[in-house]
Design a protein around this motif. Structure first.
Motif, PDB file in Angstrom:
ATOM      1  N   TYR A  10     -16.414   5.254   6.983  1.00  0.00           N
ATOM      2  CA  TYR A  10     -15.637   4.348   7.821  1.00  0.00           C
ATOM      3  C   TYR A  10     -14.716   5.069   8.794  1.00  0.00           C
ATOM      4  CZ  TYR A  10     -17.758   0.374   5.648  1.00  0.00           C
ATOM      5  OH  TYR A  10     -18.694  -0.555   5.249  1.00  0.00           O
ATOM      6  N   ALA A  11     -14.455   6.326   8.571  1.00  0.00           N
ATOM      7  CA  ALA A  11     -13.803   7.121   9.611  1.00  0.00           C
ATOM      8  C   ALA A  11     -14.751   7.269  10.795  1.00  0.00           C
ATOM      9  CB  ALA A  11     -13.396   8.487   9.068  1.00  0.00           C
ATOM     10  N   SER A  12     -16.035   7.431  10.505  1.00  0.00           N
ATOM     11  CA  SER A  12     -17.037   7.547  11.565  1.00  0.00           C
ATOM     12  C   SER A  12     -17.180   6.241  12.333  1.00  0.00           C
ATOM     13  CB  SER A  12     -18.381   7.963  10.968  1.00  0.00           C
ATOM     14  OG  SER A  12     -19.375   8.069  11.969  1.00  0.00           O
ATOM     15  N   THR A  13     -17.278   5.110  11.622  1.00  0.00           N
ATOM     16  CA  THR A  13     -17.383   3.825  12.327  1.00  0.00           C
ATOM     17  C   THR A  13     -16.095   3.524  13.080  1.00  0.00           C
ATOM     18  OG1 THR A  13     -16.629   2.469  10.446  1.00  0.00           O
ATOM     19  CG2 THR A  13     -18.998   2.930  10.605  1.00  0.00           C
ATOM     20  N   GLY A  14     -14.961   3.991  12.547  1.00  0.00           N
ATOM     21  CA  GLY A  14     -13.689   3.791  13.230  1.00  0.00           C
ATOM     22  C   GLY A  14     -13.641   4.507  14.568  1.00  0.00           C
ATOM     23  N   ARG A  15     -14.180   5.721  14.607  1.00  0.00           N
ATOM     24  CA  ARG A  15     -14.220   6.458  15.880  1.00  0.00           C
ATOM     25  C   ARG A  15     -15.140   5.757  16.874  1.00  0.00           C
ATOM     26  NH1 ARG A  15     -14.087  10.743  12.126  1.00  0.00           N
ATOM     27  NH2 ARG A  15     -16.363  10.959  12.158  1.00  0.00           N
ATOM     28  N   ILE A  16     -16.264   5.240  16.376  1.00  0.00           N
ATOM     29  CA  ILE A  16     -17.156   4.493  17.259  1.00  0.00           C
ATOM     30  C   ILE A  16     -16.440   3.255  17.794  1.00  0.00           C
ATOM     31  CG2 ILE A  16     -19.221   3.038  17.274  1.00  0.00           C
ATOM     32  CD1 ILE A  16     -20.541   5.065  15.443  1.00  0.00           C
ATOM     33  N   ALA A  17     -15.731   2.558  16.907  1.00  0.00           N
ATOM     34  CA  ALA A  17     -15.014   1.354  17.334  1.00  0.00           C
ATOM     35  C   ALA A  17     -14.010   1.666  18.431  1.00  0.00           C
ATOM     36  CB  ALA A  17     -14.306   0.730  16.130  1.00  0.00           C
TER      37      ALA A  17
ATOM     38  N   ALA B  29     -27.083   6.186  28.270  1.00  0.00           N
ATOM     39  CA  ALA B  29     -26.586   7.566  28.353  1.00  0.00           C
ATOM     40  C   ALA B  29     -25.077   7.592  28.487  1.00  0.00           C
ATOM     41  CB  ALA B  29     -27.236   8.288  29.519  1.00  0.00           C
ATOM     42  N   GLU B  30     -24.521   6.671  29.270  1.00  0.00           N
ATOM     43  CA  GLU B  30     -23.065   6.628  29.435  1.00  0.00           C
ATOM     44  C   GLU B  30     -22.368   6.291  28.131  1.00  0.00           C
ATOM     45  OE1 GLU B  30     -22.903   5.258  34.137  1.00  0.00           O
ATOM     46  OE2 GLU B  30     -22.891   3.752  32.532  1.00  0.00           O
ATOM     47  N   LEU B  31     -22.915   5.320  27.380  1.00  0.00           N
ATOM     48  CA  LEU B  31     -22.281   4.967  26.109  1.00  0.00           C
ATOM     49  C   LEU B  31     -22.412   6.113  25.107  1.00  0.00           C
ATOM     50  CD1 LEU B  31     -20.745   2.647  24.779  1.00  0.00           C
ATOM     51  CD2 LEU B  31     -22.895   1.919  23.746  1.00  0.00           C
ATOM     52  N   ARG B  32     -23.536   6.797  25.131  1.00  0.00           N
ATOM     53  CA  ARG B  32     -23.730   7.938  24.232  1.00  0.00           C
ATOM     54  C   ARG B  32     -22.687   9.022  24.514  1.00  0.00           C
ATOM     55  NH1 ARG B  32     -29.687  10.109  22.736  1.00  0.00           N
ATOM     56  NH2 ARG B  32     -29.115  11.500  21.006  1.00  0.00           N
ATOM     57  N   ARG B  33     -22.430   9.281  25.792  1.00  0.00           N
ATOM     58  CA  ARG B  33     -21.387  10.253  26.136  1.00  0.00           C
ATOM     59  C   ARG B  33     -20.015   9.754  25.695  1.00  0.00           C
ATOM     60  NH1 ARG B  33     -24.595  10.830  30.868  1.00  0.00           N
ATOM     61  NH2 ARG B  33     -23.272   9.354  32.017  1.00  0.00           N
ATOM     62  N   ARG B  34     -19.811   8.449  25.798  1.00  0.00           N
ATOM     63  CA  ARG B  34     -18.516   7.877  25.390  1.00  0.00           C
ATOM     64  C   ARG B  34     -18.312   8.030  23.888  1.00  0.00           C
ATOM     65  NH1 ARG B  34     -15.722   3.741  28.635  1.00  0.00           N
ATOM     66  NH2 ARG B  34     -13.857   3.157  27.471  1.00  0.00           N
ATOM     67  N   VAL B  35     -19.343   7.812  23.111  1.00  0.00           N
ATOM     68  CA  VAL B  35     -19.241   7.981  21.653  1.00  0.00           C
ATOM     69  C   VAL B  35     -18.954   9.436  21.303  1.00  0.00           C
ATOM     70  CG1 VAL B  35     -20.576   7.883  19.497  1.00  0.00           C
ATOM     71  CG2 VAL B  35     -20.634   5.952  21.093  1.00  0.00           C
ATOM     72  N   ALA B  36     -19.595  10.355  22.000  1.00  0.00           N
ATOM     73  CA  ALA B  36     -19.315  11.795  21.867  1.00  0.00           C
ATOM     74  C   ALA B  36     -19.421  12.290  20.431  1.00  0.00           C
ATOM     75  CB  ALA B  36     -17.926  12.117  22.426  1.00  0.00           C
ATOM     76  N   ASP B  37     -20.401  11.771  19.697  1.00  0.00           N
ATOM     77  CA  ASP B  37     -20.629  12.189  18.318  1.00  0.00           C
ATOM     78  C   ASP B  37     -22.123  11.996  18.055  1.00  0.00           C
ATOM     79  OD1 ASP B  37     -20.949  12.340  15.530  1.00  0.00           O
ATOM     80  OD2 ASP B  37     -18.947  11.546  15.137  1.00  0.00           O
ATOM     81  N   GLU B  38     -22.893  13.086  18.183  1.00  0.00           N
ATOM     82  CA  GLU B  38     -24.346  12.970  18.098  1.00  0.00           C
ATOM     83  C   GLU B  38     -24.818  12.507  16.729  1.00  0.00           C
ATOM     84  OE1 GLU B  38     -26.923  13.174  20.388  1.00  0.00           O
ATOM     85  OE2 GLU B  38     -25.161  12.882  21.655  1.00  0.00           O
ATOM     86  N   ALA B  39     -24.146  12.953  15.683  1.00  0.00           N
ATOM     87  CA  ALA B  39     -24.554  12.534  14.336  1.00  0.00           C
ATOM     88  C   ALA B  39     -24.339  11.032  14.159  1.00  0.00           C
ATOM     89  CB  ALA B  39     -23.787  13.317  13.281  1.00  0.00           C
TER      90      ALA B  39
ATOM     91  N   TRP C 165     -24.116   8.777  16.590  1.00  0.00           N
ATOM     92  CA  TRP C 165     -25.045   8.063  17.473  1.00  0.00           C
ATOM     93  C   TRP C 165     -26.421   7.949  16.829  1.00  0.00           C
ATOM     94  CZ3 TRP C 165     -24.526   5.334  21.920  1.00  0.00           C
ATOM     95  CH2 TRP C 165     -25.715   4.974  22.568  1.00  0.00           C
ATOM     96  N   GLU C 166     -26.882   9.032  16.255  1.00  0.00           N
ATOM     97  CA  GLU C 166     -28.192   9.024  15.599  1.00  0.00           C
ATOM     98  C   GLU C 166     -28.201   8.028  14.439  1.00  0.00           C
ATOM     99  OE1 GLU C 166     -32.189  10.457  14.988  1.00  0.00           O
ATOM    100  OE2 GLU C 166     -30.783  10.669  16.651  1.00  0.00           O
TER     101      GLU C 166
ATOM    102  N   ARG D 284     -27.642  -3.341  15.112  1.00  0.00           N
ATOM    103  CA  ARG D 284     -26.918  -4.079  16.146  1.00  0.00           C
ATOM    104  C   ARG D 284     -25.927  -5.058  15.522  1.00  0.00           C
ATOM    105  NH1 ARG D 284     -31.973  -6.506  18.731  1.00  0.00           N
ATOM    106  NH2 ARG D 284     -33.234  -5.170  17.381  1.00  0.00           N
ATOM    107  N   CYS D 285     -26.363  -5.746  14.474  1.00  0.00           N
ATOM    108  CA  CYS D 285     -25.473  -6.672  13.785  1.00  0.00           C
ATOM    109  C   CYS D 285     -24.300  -5.915  13.155  1.00  0.00           C
ATOM    110  CB  CYS D 285     -26.260  -7.439  12.727  1.00  0.00           C
ATOM    111  SG  CYS D 285     -25.318  -8.713  11.879  1.00  0.00           S
ATOM    112  N   PHE D 286     -24.588  -4.799  12.524  1.00  0.00           N
ATOM    113  CA  PHE D 286     -23.550  -3.989  11.881  1.00  0.00           C
ATOM    114  C   PHE D 286     -22.514  -3.529  12.906  1.00  0.00           C
ATOM    115  CE2 PHE D 286     -21.857   0.112  10.430  1.00  0.00           C
ATOM    116  CZ  PHE D 286     -21.405  -0.227   9.167  1.00  0.00           C
ATOM    117  N   LEU D 287     -22.982  -3.068  14.053  1.00  0.00           N
ATOM    118  CA  LEU D 287     -22.078  -2.542  15.070  1.00  0.00           C
ATOM    119  C   LEU D 287     -21.036  -3.577  15.465  1.00  0.00           C
ATOM    120  CD1 LEU D 287     -21.548  -0.107  16.995  1.00  0.00           C
ATOM    121  CD2 LEU D 287     -22.930  -1.331  18.680  1.00  0.00           C
ATOM    122  N   TYR D 288     -21.472  -4.807  15.736  1.00  0.00           N
ATOM    123  CA  TYR D 288     -20.519  -5.839  16.165  1.00  0.00           C
ATOM    124  C   TYR D 288     -19.561  -6.244  15.038  1.00  0.00           C
ATOM    125  CZ  TYR D 288     -22.924  -6.336  20.598  1.00  0.00           C
ATOM    126  OH  TYR D 288     -23.442  -6.091  21.839  1.00  0.00           O
ATOM    127  N   HIS D 289     -19.925  -5.959  13.811  1.00  0.00           N
ATOM    128  CA  HIS D 289     -19.048  -6.320  12.699  1.00  0.00           C
ATOM    129  C   HIS D 289     -18.047  -5.225  12.342  1.00  0.00           C
ATOM    130  CE1 HIS D 289     -21.798  -9.724  12.098  1.00  0.00           C
ATOM    131  NE2 HIS D 289     -20.781 -10.258  11.485  1.00  0.00           N
TER     132      HIS D 289
END
Length: 525
Positions: free
Chosen positions: A135-142, A157-167, A169-170, A215-220
């Motif tokens: 949840y630290a990882s999901t928190g950074r994404i949030a 590509a822009e959102l991937r750069r914004r996340v800036a965490d390849e692990a 993102w994968e 996708r559902c998880f991300l919005y939650h």
């Protein structure tokens, strides 16, 4: 207004859900002439409160019930008189270990208490430490993704750069969520608690190659950069009331009891909306038309092919109790357990079994569900007599309940009985013994299936997100203001402003905000 009446506006909005009200408020505040048409006698769509049981003064959030995705900037911009109250308890999940009733408590305000609960359940700190990392990882994404939801739609590509965490993102954007869950956690119950956020209102499973679960998880988990789910004080109707007040105060015209029957456009210039009302039929012409209905509904209004029908997946049960039930886990206080999300039959394997059974056309034998008590956080939804009696409201949201299961009218009763029976297994007394009764002596319990939502609030297939959620990025280069804001249709002067837009879903107001921004950018040219 006579049968041939026609009115002209800058913007005509079809549907009066909360997203439509957000769009109306923003556009009217910008000085545009806005007309909103709603089929029902009240606005709000699924974001409403209702006294569901005769003689019981409890205003239930009948359909949607919690808020996470409503941006604070929308609340500030529109001057909404609205209070969202944080739940101290995130979740409680009852189970049995070594023949003993126990459970997992996640106390958002007390990490030490949560850690001890993990240790008592699993016998070590491994799962707690994994929970912290996950949840630290999901928190950074949030923190990085949520602000983009009210900005022009980024590319992948822009959102991937914004996340800036390849692990990360994968794990959350590229591979089925089940892989990350199984790699991170070893305990079946903990895995299930994590996965439930990927299944709310969505018929899918941990390893779905379409990544619908991701996708559902991300919005939650990204709401307002924290993923917290808050209680609307006064119930969900208070959210709608605040938005309607803001829209009217800004000058928007809101007409209820007006059923839109067609939208006509050649894609340029003005569009025409035909509708029925109590005095006959009329048309409204707008420079732009915003649609707060599902894309499948818009296709029908335009006379176009709608494509595959959306399918919702949930069983919503509303209850009023005389008192909270006692739990088999005697170490758990019901006032803690029901204040957050109370998970039933949501172990990882249980969720997979329920999905397989539903896919085979059967009501799950152990229906997974999530329960929470609104009145433990906000008793204002109760009238004075209900408060004096100590009544409590209880909301149950069942998972893996696709619309296809309810073609047989008797299926709803079977699904309700199976869900309540599963709840009874973790209680020290039957839930039926705790239910209040209405003025006619009937137990205060009602169930709503996807087919009920289609009939009552116009959601095709009962899909609470209007259609399957999408990732919050553009899949092709935008060619218009509407495309840049994720609200485009095939017609340049007809835009989506509801949950079916990119970045739609949940009680968020985001599609309404984005549609308004697109209209203002387009008309400014």
């Amino acid at each position: 207004m006579n049968a041939q009446a026609q009115s002209r506006h800058d913007v005509v909005i079809v549907g009066g859900g909360h997203n439509a009200l957000v769009a109306a408020a923003y556009l009217a505040r910008a000085g545009l002439r806005v007309l909103l048409l709603e089929r029902l006698p009240r606005v709000g769509g699924a974001a409403v409160s209702a006294r569901a049981f005769p003689g019981v003064d409890a205003r239930l959030s009948r359909y949607s019930y919690l808020v996470s995705l409503l941006p604070r900037e929308v609340v500030r911009d529109l001057g909404l008189r609205l209070e969202l109250r944080r739940r101290r308890i995130a979740s409680y999940t009852p189970t049995v270990r070594d023949g003993r009733p126990t459970g997992l408590l996640v106390d958002a305000a007390d990490p030490a208490r949560t850690r001890e609960s993990f240790r008592a359940l699993t016998g070590a700190d491994r799962e707690w430490e994994a929970w912290q990392r996950f949840y630290a990882s999901t928190g950074r994404i949030a923190e990085r993704v949520f602000p983009t939801l009210t900005e022009p739609l980024p590319t992948r590509a822009e959102l991937r750069r914004r996340v800036a965490d390849e692990a990360a993102w994968e794990s959350f954007f590229e591979r089925p969520l089940g892989e990350a869950v199984e790699r991170t956690f070893g305990d079946d119950l903990v895995r299930g608690v994590v996965l439930t956020d990927a299944l709310i209102g969505t018929f899918t499973h941990a390893h779905d190659p379409s990544l619908l679960q991701n996708r559902c998880f991300l919005y939650h988990v990204i709401g307002n950069g924290t993923g917290d789910w808050d209680v609307p004080v006064g119930g969900m109707g208070a959210v709608t009331d605040a938005l309607a007040e803001a829209a009217r105060a800004a000058g928007a015209e809101i007409r209820t009891g007006c059923e839109v029957t067609a939208v006509a456009t050649d894609g340029t210039g003005e569009a025409e909306v035909s509708y029925r009302h109590r005095d006959g039929e009329a048309t409204a012409v707008g420079r732009r038309v915003l649609v707060n209905a599902a894309p499948a509904v818009l296709a029908r209004l335009l006379g176009e092919e709608a494509g595959p029908a959306p399918e919702g997946s949930q069983l919503k049960v509303n209850m009023v109790l005389r008192r909270l039930p006692r739990l088999r886990d005697t170490a758990a206080d019901p006032r803690d357990a029901f204040a957050g999300t109370f998970h039933i039959a949501e172990g990882y394997r249980q969720l997979a079994t329920a999905h397989a059974e539903a896919r085979a056309g059967r009501i799950p034998s152990a229906p997974p569900s999530e329960i929470y008590c609104h009145t433990l956080t906000d008793p204002s939804v109760l009238g004075p007599e209900a408060l004096r009696q100590g009544l409590q409201t209880l909301t149950l949201f069942g998972l893996q309940m696709p619309a296809r299961l309810f073609a047989d009218p008797a299926a709803k009763a079977r699904a309700l009985a199976a869900s309540l029976a599963r709840l009874d297994e973790v209680l020290a007394e039957p839930i039926a013994d705790c239910l209040a009764t209405d003025a006619d002596g009937r137990p205060c319990v009602e169930a709503r299936t996807p087919l009920d939502l289609e009939r009552e609030v116009g959601l095709p297939g009962g899909h609470i997100f209007h259609r399957d959620l999408s990732f919050p990025f553009a899949t092709e280069a935008p060619d218009s203001a509407a495309a840049r804001w994720g609200v485009a249709t095939a017609h340049r002067n007809v835009l989506l402003c509801g949950a079916g837009a990119v970045r739609g879903g949940g009680v968020s107001g985001i599609p309404g905000h984005n549609a308004a921004r697109a209209v203002l950018a387009d008309l400014a040219r």
